[in-house]
Design a protein around this motif. Sequence first.
Motif: not given
Length: 620
Positions: A45, A92, A135, A139, A141-146
Amino acid sequence: MSGRLWPMGSRSLLNSATLTVCGLLSLVCLAASAQAQERREREPNSVYAERRAKLASQVDGPIVLWGYTGREEVSQTYVFEQEENFYYLTGHNEEGAGLLILPPTKVGGPASGPRETLFLPAKNPQKEKWNGVRMSPSDPGIEARTGFASVKQFDTDFRSTVENLAKTNLTLYTILPYQKELGGYPHEKEVVDWLQLAAPQAKLKDVRAQIGAMRQIKSPGELAFLKEAIDLSLDSHLEAMKLTHPGLYEYQIAAKMVEVHAWGGSEAEGYAPIVGAGPNSTALHYDKLSRKIEDGDIVVLDVGAQYSGYSADITRTIPANGKFTPRQREIYEIVLGAQNAALAALKPGMDFCNKNGKSVQKIAYAYIDTHGKDLHGKSLGLYFIHGLGHHIGLNVHDPGDHCAPFQPGMVITIEPGIYIPEENLGVRIEDDVLITESGHKLLSERLPRDPDEIEKIMAAAAARRAKREKDETHENNSSAETSADSSVIRSLIEKYAKSVDAADTALAAEVWLDSPDVSFIHPLGHEHGFEQIKQNVYTRLMGETFSERKLSFHDVSVHVYGDAARAEFYWDFAAKFRKDGAPLATHGRETQLYQKLDGRWRLVHVHYSGMPVTAERQGF
């Protein structure tokens, strides 16, 4: 592929010959949203965040971008693949997303609020039953994931956010459409039309050039992905050299190469495979793949794998029978000489341009134009009809001005070619090259270019093939009984084809063993027992679906093992649909198993590689 840009459509526009079976399957498939292309890997990321920050530093207003919606293509074979610039900035690869990037705050200016926001579709459990989990902003933890500190919902928040920004920003940046070689034009126009409704007072500026300039210099991660794609492509080209011989079809060579890519982890090809034999070798982007390769043909193989979204672009030209004719070798060595001349001069500061003295294009053209003649004594320069190369990356024709000097970190192709339709003779040699600080690195060096090496590879493969065929012939002819059995089975295959042509279950009964243990495997299912085969294959499919049928076969091989036998052959099927008279033509490969009972051979199992099917089925 040629250095000149060409229209790159969606994956669903791949050559129709390789998708015949998929087209047949679509007769019974329900319409549903396509799944996203499974990228094997992506960069961290932090890499995408650094790109967004660098882009933001080059503009004086908000940047507004869309990813693809997933509705750009309706074909059943379509697999969603993200818009390249959007993917380059976000990593993404799901449909229906948006991106907002704000420029750095000015000294003394307000600093509150996120500087970049990813917008995703709302959670839709019903849709996910069809195309898998997606996604969403909700969701955990979406911030850390994206990699985005702010993730919002596209359908409820995107327009209002842009409208509010437009109240205080006179300029918005996006990718403006251009009508040249597709260029993403329909999608880009849709975004611009939307922005003009959401922010009619804002001036729109193009951010394409800034993103394109960034994409030209590859990150370490991008180079790793390109190297994977290139290595898979080299493997497939080597397999093609070993496989190619007169009597095969172009599509068979392409199929083997695609298989090698997929087996090694490629998610798709970088472009529709090009395998052109004889006269088709002179068509730059030939993709019909329908010609039967003949003795004496030259064969152009332009096939490249994609890995994690990044595309290789490799071309080799080989003799169909493993031995270049004197004229083929003459033209081949001129093209190879032109490529070597260009590579010798390749370094930072050189370019593809024809306007100055640092052009590798000029070097290659001059070599071709001063070596060899056509049949009328004219120089060969007029048969070098495309550019020498182009950038590769997320697109097989990645952004890059052909007059801009090469810089370290760029990855380009070097691909001279000569195409002489009058002689049915086309030769192209294409390699992928990294520009380095001191010169260049040939990333595809492992794949032979020397004609002697190519001939050695093909000769060794031909020797192995001949030995295998000799062993099989010895096995099949070890006794007079075996030879007689083989003849009987071949006659049963002929009777089997006639039973299909006539949808004749009585004739089929003379071939098949009347038993619940016989079976028929095809792409959509498995028929058990002769009664089910008669009903589903002969009566419902052949009799009720088609008004005319013709099954022909070729390249039959029969192997007898005592009271058991295996037959393999290629087939061609032509028919007309009963409902509207529409024609159908397809082809494939079939394996049949036979058993000898009470002195009589009977068919007990069929396995098709592809076949037409009806809309309603029983017995699955």
